[in-house]
Design an enzyme around this catalytic site. Structure first.
Site, mmCIF file in Angstrom:
data_model
loop_
_atom_site.group_PDB
_atom_site.id
_atom_site.type_symbol
_atom_site.label_atom_id
_atom_site.label_comp_id
_atom_site.label_asym_id
_atom_site.label_seq_id
_atom_site.Cartn_x
_atom_site.Cartn_y
_atom_site.Cartn_z
ATOM 1 N N HIS A 30 7.544 -13.286 0.480
ATOM 2 C CA HIS A 30 6.515 -12.269 0.725
ATOM 3 C C HIS A 30 5.099 -12.826 0.774
ATOM 4 C CE1 HIS A 30 8.982 -8.566 0.270
ATOM 5 N NE2 HIS A 30 9.725 -9.345 -0.484
ATOM 6 N N LYS B 176 -6.039 -0.870 -1.116
ATOM 7 C CA LYS B 176 -5.006 -1.889 -1.326
ATOM 8 C C LYS B 176 -5.401 -2.652 -2.583
ATOM 9 C CE LYS B 176 -6.100 -3.461 2.803
ATOM 10 N NZ LYS B 176 -4.826 -3.658 3.467
ATOM 11 N N ARG B 177 -4.525 -3.528 -3.068
ATOM 12 C CA ARG B 177 -4.915 -4.321 -4.221
ATOM 13 C C ARG B 177 -6.182 -5.127 -3.928
ATOM 14 N NH1 ARG B 177 -1.653 -4.676 -8.850
ATOM 15 N NH2 ARG B 177 -3.224 -6.154 -9.498
ATOM 16 N N LYS C 240 -7.883 -10.436 0.890
ATOM 17 C CA LYS C 240 -7.931 -9.147 1.592
ATOM 18 C C LYS C 240 -9.364 -8.781 2.005
ATOM 19 C CE LYS C 240 -3.842 -7.368 -0.896
ATOM 20 N NZ LYS C 240 -2.829 -7.053 0.139
ATOM 21 N N THR D 177 1.516 -3.135 4.470
ATOM 22 C CA THR D 177 2.280 -1.927 4.768
ATOM 23 C C THR D 177 1.351 -0.713 4.760
ATOM 24 O OG1 THR D 177 2.923 -1.988 2.437
ATOM 25 C CG2 THR D 177 4.591 -2.633 4.041
ATOM 26 N N LYS E 187 1.124 2.819 7.095
ATOM 27 C CA LYS E 187 0.985 4.178 6.559
ATOM 28 C C LYS E 187 -0.223 4.872 7.191
ATOM 29 C CE LYS E 187 3.091 2.322 2.476
ATOM 30 N NZ LYS E 187 2.836 1.580 1.227
#
Ligand code: NBG
Length: 821
Positions: A355, A543-544, A549, A651, A655
């Site tokens: 992952h 998101k985290r 990110k 993901t 969504k």
């Protein structure tokens, strides 16, 4: 169809027997329990029927081994999947109870960090809905992901005791209690039956693993699979026996071990911390699960060589990789198979999903710790390592560098990914680009040795939770246009293409988005006490929190825009609401500094009367599955701005797309496939490519200081971090962030995630996005196209690929519902 009268009767009777109260006296929490128990009754009937069917068919079963299952609240989801949501809502309405308020009473079971754990939950939903036999195997953490409070702009972690009020959907299964052993010594003895040496573990500390089962309800098919989470109990209450024998220390140790193992989830996402307790957690749930798998298999079969025909184990990242040597141990030591017989079984049963390519997430355990905790398992790892090295040498004679890179035991460490790949018959990445990078870069040596093991399984999400439950308005509208088939076949969404040019439909779609934005605005007003304008662009990054990110890129750019508006008050600027939601791992300093920065920038901008409300910045506290559903439904713009090559898939991007938000992002992870589906004209793409990033990383050549010196905009923004603008005059609060972008540290390059490098391109992309938003009909059409092209991103599609390419399990025969039974 649900019998509403009967349902209400059950709710009343549950509240009475559980709390000695009437419905009118019951608290909301008591109502939640009463309603949950009422539907649990139906679930259990289907659950039993499904398990009987699996047994009868002697069906090959998927065991999804994962340290994380971020299932989220179950009441609403179960009602939706049972097709009983509307009935339950109407029934409760007749007695003056609001189902939404009841749902809000459920704790959010947060047995996971982020994408990896949520993916596991989506996969279980799809497995049940598609009618395949499966177990999720995990840990019953007493404290899941912490609750986040924001105090003075800083994140504060508050324990989340989700089982405090008893969790109505779980069932404790004492009959499956299993012993798991740690530590001790190994004695060798001769086995006269086989003439082989046999290994006996002695002086160990043991813990009892007690499973709690949670139902995984399929949509409209009466299939109920099981999520089995293990809790640790002391073997005997405080062992008097040992106490009498003077082994006081051991008795205390066992008691302590049991109390700590399933206590708390490690709150790190894509970042591993080599704590002994974590290895204990891994071995604990893996050993208990494997023992039960073998016991179950042996109820029907004598010959263990047939195990791979009945069982497939999917290892969710390297966390459950201890499966490999533990299954060897059970087969060799307990079942007395030869090494070769056992290895043949293990390597036909286990499959591994990678992952992330982030090196800090790759699990490596110090050998001394590993050996002390799992002495026999370690011996087995040594043997696996020895044989693997022989295999590499045979394939690449003389290439000792390769052997070093691929070895399982190297430099005092056990490398879990190497062991997982060595033993698995399948190795998959989670988006096309990610799998290509694995093959070409990260796992290239392994690909060279066994290319046939590698395959891609692009992630997906369940439309049942993230549209049918989370966005009822849009779900109903979609069904009115194309029928309800999309609920179990998301590819049907392409039929919406017929309506994207229809002005009336555009208006309806826009009205739905608008209503969802009002719902989120109300949530924000209630929780943040900030008024946001539903006419503004809802630009969302949830998101985290992780450096890769790049929430920092987003907030730095907001600082830049804010300055632009202040300088040019006449500038045409569509009101813009920037929405963040993110938890940072408790020990991740830089991530926490970023949260503080976002909140400080928000405070300054939101309270600046001179910009006339053109911009608002909102940090939503405690981002989790339940508020995510509300946020996705309201998003206009989906920020997916990771440094290219770093986000394995993502993901949240899917969504958002499902809810009609347009992607603004880099060519990373599944964004690549999203853009491919929706078309380049319907996304805003910017920044370095993954090849460019990897090239800089391998060969150098990027100098952020040079950008700082030559570009006044970049310099302006960075200087704001250390001139006190966002820290009430203090110049040190964000010094570390500033330094990390310009100087780096001893073992860390400056700006390792290329924030400054991508800054201008990001600005440009956001400008294009704002211009597009200004043309309302065109924008609405673009948003509709997102939904129309989302088909491939259902986890149903992903699961079917796992089934066809990796698992090879058969669908269950139809399960009959209560009426038919
Ligand atoms: C995460 C990736 C995401 C991906 C999810 C699910 C880890 C180790 N990896 O990009 O960062 O979407 O896994 O595959 O948490």
């Amino acid at each position: 169809m649900m019998d509403r009268e009967l349902f209400l009767k059950q709710v009343k009777s549950n509240v009475k027997t559980l709390y000695r109260r009437s419905i009118d006296e019951a608290s909301k929490q008591q109502l939640f329990q009463g309603v949950s128990y009422a539907i649990k009754d139906d679930i259990i009937n289907d659950w039993i029927a499904t398990q009987e069917q699996i047994d009868k068919q002697d069906a090959k079963t998927v065991y999804y081994m994962s340290m994380e299952f971020l299932i989220g609240r179950l009441l609403g989801n179960n009602l939706v999947n049972m097709g009983a949501y509307d009935d339950a809502r109407e029934a409760l309405r007749t007695i003056g109870v609001d189902l939404n308020a009841v749902e809000d009473q459920e704790p959010d079971p947060a047995l996971g960090n982020g994408g990896l754990g949520r993916l596991a939950a989506c996969f279980l939903d799809s497995l049940s809905t598609l009618g395949y036999p499966a177990y999720g195997c995990g840990i019953r953490y007493h404290y899941g992901m912490f609750k986040q409070k924001i105090e003075n702009g800083y994140q504060k972690e508050v324990p989340d005791e989700w089982i405090k009020n008893r969790y109505p959907f779980e069932i404790r299964r004492d009959e499956y209690e299993t012993e798991v052993r740690f530590g001790g010594t190994i004695r060798e003895e001769n086995d006269p039956k086989t003439g082989r040496t046999h290994f006996v573990q002695e002086n160990y500390a043991s813990v009892m693993a007690v499973p709690y089962d949670l139902p995984v309800v399929g949509y409209g098919n009466h299939v109920v699979n099981t999520l089995r989470i293990w809790d640790a109990h002391a073997k005997t209450e405080f062992s008097l026996d040992d106490f009498d024998k003077g082994d006081y220390r051991k008795a205390v140790e066992q008691e302590y071990l049991a109390r700590t193992i399933s206590e708390v989830l490690y709150p790190n996402d894509s970042h591993y911390v080599g704590k002994e307790l974590r290895l204990k957690q891994q071995y604990f749930f893996v050993s208990a699960s494997l023992q039960t798998i073998i016991k179950k298999y042996k109820r029907k079969h004598r010959d263990l060589s047939g195990l791979p025909d009945k069982v497939v184990i999917q290892m969710n990242d390297t966390h459950p990789t201890i499966t490999v040597p533990e299954l060897m141990r059970l087969l060799v030591d307990e079942e007395r198979l030869t090494w070769d017989e056992a290895w043949d079984i293990v390597s036909r049963t286990c499959a591994y999903t990678n992952h992330t390519i982030m090196s800090e997430a790759l699990e490596k355990w110090p050998i001394d710790l590993f050996e002390k905790l799992l002495p026999r398992v370690y011996q087995i790892v040594q043997e696996i390592d020895k044989r693997f090295k022989e295999k590499i040498r045979a394939a690449f004679p003389g290439d000792e560098e390769k052997v070093k890179r691929m070895a399982i035991l190297y430099d005092g460490q056990v490398r879990m990914a190497n062991m997982a790949i060595c033993a698995s018959f399948s190795v998959n990445g989670v988006a096309r680009l990610h799998t290509e990078i694995l093959k070409k870069e990260t796992l290239h040596d392994f690909y060279d040795l066994e290319p046939y093991k590698f395959n891609n399984k692009t992630n997906g999400i369940t439309q049942r939770r993230f549209l049918l439950h989370g966005n009822e308005r849009l779900a109903t509208w979609v069904s009115s246009l194309i029928g309800p088939e999309w609920v179990t076949d998301l590819s049907q969404m392409e039929k919406l293409n017929a309506f994207v040019d229809d002005e009336d439909k555009q208006k309806e779609f826009a009205a739905i988005k608008r209503a969802n934005k009002e719902r989120l605005a109300a949530y924000i007003l209630k929780h943040n006490h900030i008024e946001v304008d539903p006419n503004s662009i809802f630009d969302v990054q949830v998101k985290r929190l992780h450096e890769y990110k790049r929430q920092l890129l987003n907030i730095l750019h907001i600082i830049y825009l804010y300055d632009q508006i202040k300088r040019n008050p006449q500038m045409r600027f569509i009101p813009h609401t920037f929405i963040f939601g993110a938890k940072a791992a408790a020990g991740y300093v830089r991530a926490k500094e970023t949260i503080k920065l976002i909140n400080s920038v928000a405070e300054v901008i939101n309270n600046d009367p001179t910009i006339g409300g053109k911009m608002k910045v909102v940090f939503i506290e405690d981002y989790r599955v339940s508020n995510a559903e509300i946020i996705f439904a309201a998003a206009d713009v989906s920020e997916q701005i990771s440094t290219a090559s770093k986000e394995a898939s993502g993901t949240g991007n899917m969504k958002m797309m499902l809810n009609g938000a347009v992607t603004l992002g880099t060519m990373d992870g599944a964004n690549v496939e999203i853009v491919e589906q929706v078309g380049e004209d319907n996304a805003f793409i910017f920044g370095l490519s993954s090849d460019e990033v990897i090239n800089y990383e391998n060969n150098g050549g990027y100098d952020p200081m040079q950008l700082y010196m030559s570009d006044p905009d970049i310099r302006f923004v960075l200087d704001r971090l250390v001139d006190g603008t966002f820290a009430h005059g203090d110049t040190e609060t964000y010094r570390d962030l500033y330094q990390s972008l310009l100087y780096g540290k001893e073992h860390e390059a400056a700006d390792p995630y290329f924030i400054l490098k991508d800054f201008k391109a990001y600005d440009e992309a956001r400008r294009r996005m704002r211009e597009a938003y200004a043309d309302r009909p065109a924008w609405v059409k673009m948003a509709m196209k997102q939904v129309a092209h989302v088909g491939m991103f259902s986890s149903d599609r992903t699961i079917l690929e796992y089934i066809n390419d990796i698992w090879h399990v058969d669908k269950l025969d139809p399960i009959e519902g209560e009426e038919e039974r």
